[in-house]
Design a protein around this motif. Sequence first.
Motif, mmCIF file in Angstrom:
data_model
loop_
_atom_site.group_PDB
_atom_site.id
_atom_site.type_symbol
_atom_site.label_atom_id
_atom_site.label_comp_id
_atom_site.label_asym_id
_atom_site.label_seq_id
_atom_site.Cartn_x
_atom_site.Cartn_y
_atom_site.Cartn_z
ATOM 1 N N LYS A 4 -20.324 -4.652 9.315
ATOM 2 C CA LYS A 4 -19.687 -3.266 9.248
ATOM 3 C C LYS A 4 -18.498 -3.345 7.812
ATOM 4 C CE LYS A 4 -16.895 -0.109 12.243
ATOM 5 N NZ LYS A 4 -16.109 0.175 13.256
ATOM 6 N N PRO A 5 -18.538 -2.304 7.101
ATOM 7 C CA PRO A 5 -17.866 -2.399 5.795
ATOM 8 C C PRO A 5 -16.445 -2.107 6.331
ATOM 9 C CG PRO A 5 -19.254 -0.375 5.921
ATOM 10 C CD PRO A 5 -19.632 -1.255 6.949
ATOM 11 N N LYS A 6 -15.493 -2.686 5.663
ATOM 12 C CA LYS A 6 -14.058 -2.522 6.046
ATOM 13 C C LYS A 6 -13.431 -1.279 5.339
ATOM 14 C CE LYS A 6 -13.158 -6.973 7.804
ATOM 15 N NZ LYS A 6 -12.163 -8.249 7.928
ATOM 16 N N SER A 7 -12.884 -0.416 5.862
ATOM 17 C CA SER A 7 -12.052 0.456 5.021
ATOM 18 C C SER A 7 -11.137 0.144 3.800
ATOM 19 C CB SER A 7 -11.596 1.636 6.045
ATOM 20 O OG SER A 7 -10.993 2.626 5.248
ATOM 21 N N VAL A 8 -10.909 0.744 2.945
ATOM 22 C CA VAL A 8 -9.987 0.246 1.994
ATOM 23 C C VAL A 8 -8.601 1.444 2.043
ATOM 24 C CG1 VAL A 8 -9.558 -0.437 -0.510
ATOM 25 C CG2 VAL A 8 -11.884 -0.789 0.487
ATOM 26 N N VAL A 9 -9.063 2.363 2.484
ATOM 27 C CA VAL A 9 -8.055 3.548 2.494
ATOM 28 C C VAL A 9 -6.772 3.031 3.357
ATOM 29 C CG1 VAL A 9 -7.693 5.725 3.218
ATOM 30 C CG2 VAL A 9 -10.002 5.113 2.740
ATOM 31 N N LEU A 10 -6.969 2.586 4.492
ATOM 32 C CA LEU A 10 -5.471 2.072 5.036
ATOM 33 C C LEU A 10 -4.849 1.113 4.518
ATOM 34 C CD1 LEU A 10 -3.809 2.506 7.561
ATOM 35 C CD2 LEU A 10 -5.031 0.560 8.584
ATOM 36 N N PRO A 11 -5.102 0.032 3.810
ATOM 37 C CA PRO A 11 -4.265 -0.792 3.216
ATOM 38 C C PRO A 11 -3.605 -0.083 1.831
ATOM 39 C CG PRO A 11 -6.218 -2.028 3.585
ATOM 40 C CD PRO A 11 -6.597 -0.486 3.967
ATOM 41 N N VAL A 12 -4.418 0.802 1.281
ATOM 42 C CA VAL A 12 -4.060 1.521 0.159
ATOM 43 C C VAL A 12 -2.847 2.553 0.648
ATOM 44 C CG1 VAL A 12 -4.573 3.287 -1.664
ATOM 45 C CG2 VAL A 12 -6.235 1.535 -1.387
ATOM 46 N N VAL A 13 -3.135 3.035 1.528
ATOM 47 C CA VAL A 13 -2.134 4.146 1.912
ATOM 48 C C VAL A 13 -0.781 3.433 2.555
ATOM 49 C CG1 VAL A 13 -1.738 5.626 3.910
ATOM 50 C CG2 VAL A 13 -3.418 5.781 2.968
ATOM 51 N N VAL A 14 -0.783 2.236 2.956
ATOM 52 C CA VAL A 14 0.213 1.246 3.463
ATOM 53 C C VAL A 14 1.062 0.914 2.139
ATOM 54 C CG1 VAL A 14 0.983 -0.613 4.346
ATOM 55 C CG2 VAL A 14 -0.818 0.708 5.649
ATOM 56 N N ALA A 15 0.348 0.389 1.087
ATOM 57 C CA ALA A 15 0.653 0.012 -0.171
ATOM 58 C C ALA A 15 1.673 1.093 -0.664
ATOM 59 C CB ALA A 15 -0.317 -0.595 -1.030
ATOM 60 N N ALA A 16 1.104 2.345 -0.790
ATOM 61 C CA ALA A 16 1.786 3.394 -1.373
ATOM 62 C C ALA A 16 2.779 3.841 -0.516
ATOM 63 C CB ALA A 16 0.670 4.738 -1.441
ATOM 64 N N VAL A 17 2.868 3.890 0.794
ATOM 65 C CA VAL A 17 4.121 4.163 1.355
ATOM 66 C C VAL A 17 5.322 3.165 1.191
ATOM 67 C CG1 VAL A 17 5.052 4.156 3.850
ATOM 68 C CG2 VAL A 17 2.941 5.340 3.331
ATOM 69 N N PHE A 18 4.920 1.815 1.166
ATOM 70 C CA PHE A 18 5.930 0.830 0.917
ATOM 71 C C PHE A 18 6.528 0.842 -0.507
ATOM 72 C CE2 PHE A 18 4.369 -1.522 4.805
ATOM 73 C CZ PHE A 18 5.539 -1.717 5.188
ATOM 74 N N ALA A 19 5.568 1.048 -1.579
ATOM 75 C CA ALA A 19 5.952 1.336 -2.891
ATOM 76 C C ALA A 19 6.874 2.591 -3.213
ATOM 77 C CB ALA A 19 4.752 1.489 -3.930
ATOM 78 N N GLY A 20 6.821 3.586 -2.379
ATOM 79 C CA GLY A 20 7.591 4.861 -2.395
ATOM 80 C C GLY A 20 8.740 4.603 -1.727
ATOM 81 N N LEU A 21 8.914 3.781 -0.756
ATOM 82 C CA LEU A 21 10.054 3.632 0.208
ATOM 83 C C LEU A 21 10.931 2.512 -0.708
ATOM 84 C CD1 LEU A 21 8.967 3.026 3.784
ATOM 85 C CD2 LEU A 21 10.471 5.039 2.899
ATOM 86 N N ARG A 23 10.930 2.349 -4.003
ATOM 87 C CA ARG A 23 11.457 3.036 -5.180
ATOM 88 C C ARG A 23 12.551 3.945 -4.803
ATOM 89 N NH1 ARG A 23 8.923 8.162 -8.071
ATOM 90 N NH2 ARG A 23 10.084 7.881 -10.072
ATOM 91 N N MET A 24 12.479 4.426 -3.567
ATOM 92 C CA MET A 24 13.680 5.222 -3.054
ATOM 93 C C MET A 24 14.819 4.254 -3.049
ATOM 94 S SD MET A 24 11.577 7.847 -0.460
ATOM 95 C CE MET A 24 13.205 8.260 0.524
ATOM 96 N N VAL A 25 14.746 3.190 -2.475
ATOM 97 C CA VAL A 25 15.727 2.231 -2.248
ATOM 98 C C VAL A 25 16.419 1.954 -3.702
ATOM 99 C CG1 VAL A 25 16.594 0.166 -1.438
ATOM 100 C CG2 VAL A 25 14.940 1.468 0.105
ATOM 101 N N LEU A 26 15.569 1.669 -4.474
ATOM 102 C CA LEU A 26 16.063 1.190 -5.951
ATOM 103 C C LEU A 26 17.031 2.285 -6.432
ATOM 104 C CD1 LEU A 26 13.242 -0.754 -7.198
ATOM 105 C CD2 LEU A 26 15.369 -1.493 -6.302
ATOM 106 N N GLN A 27 16.244 3.540 -6.397
ATOM 107 C CA GLN A 27 16.924 4.684 -6.857
ATOM 108 C C GLN A 27 18.466 5.226 -6.278
ATOM 109 O OE1 GLN A 27 14.051 7.918 -6.346
ATOM 110 N NE2 GLN A 27 13.383 7.736 -8.212
#
Length: 61
Positions: A4-21, A23-27
């Motif tokens: 069964k092919p694994k979805s790549v969407v979830l890890p990408v979304v998780v990475a984007a959320v953590f990157a956004g958080l 960035r907010m902390v650094l700002q």
Amino acid sequence: MAEKPKSVVLPVVVAAVFAGLGRMVLQKIKADRAAKQNRVAGPVDEKTRQWISDVVRTPRQ
């Protein structure tokens, strides 16, 4: 059976959320340091302190 092919969407979304958080902390850290160095929030006189206290404590209708 084919794998069964694994979805790549979830890890990408998780990475984007953590990157956004992150960035907010650094700002926030940078803003706090800049405010501390520039003394944006200076000393408040007694009249202003009392006015702020009254505004905060007065119940809104």
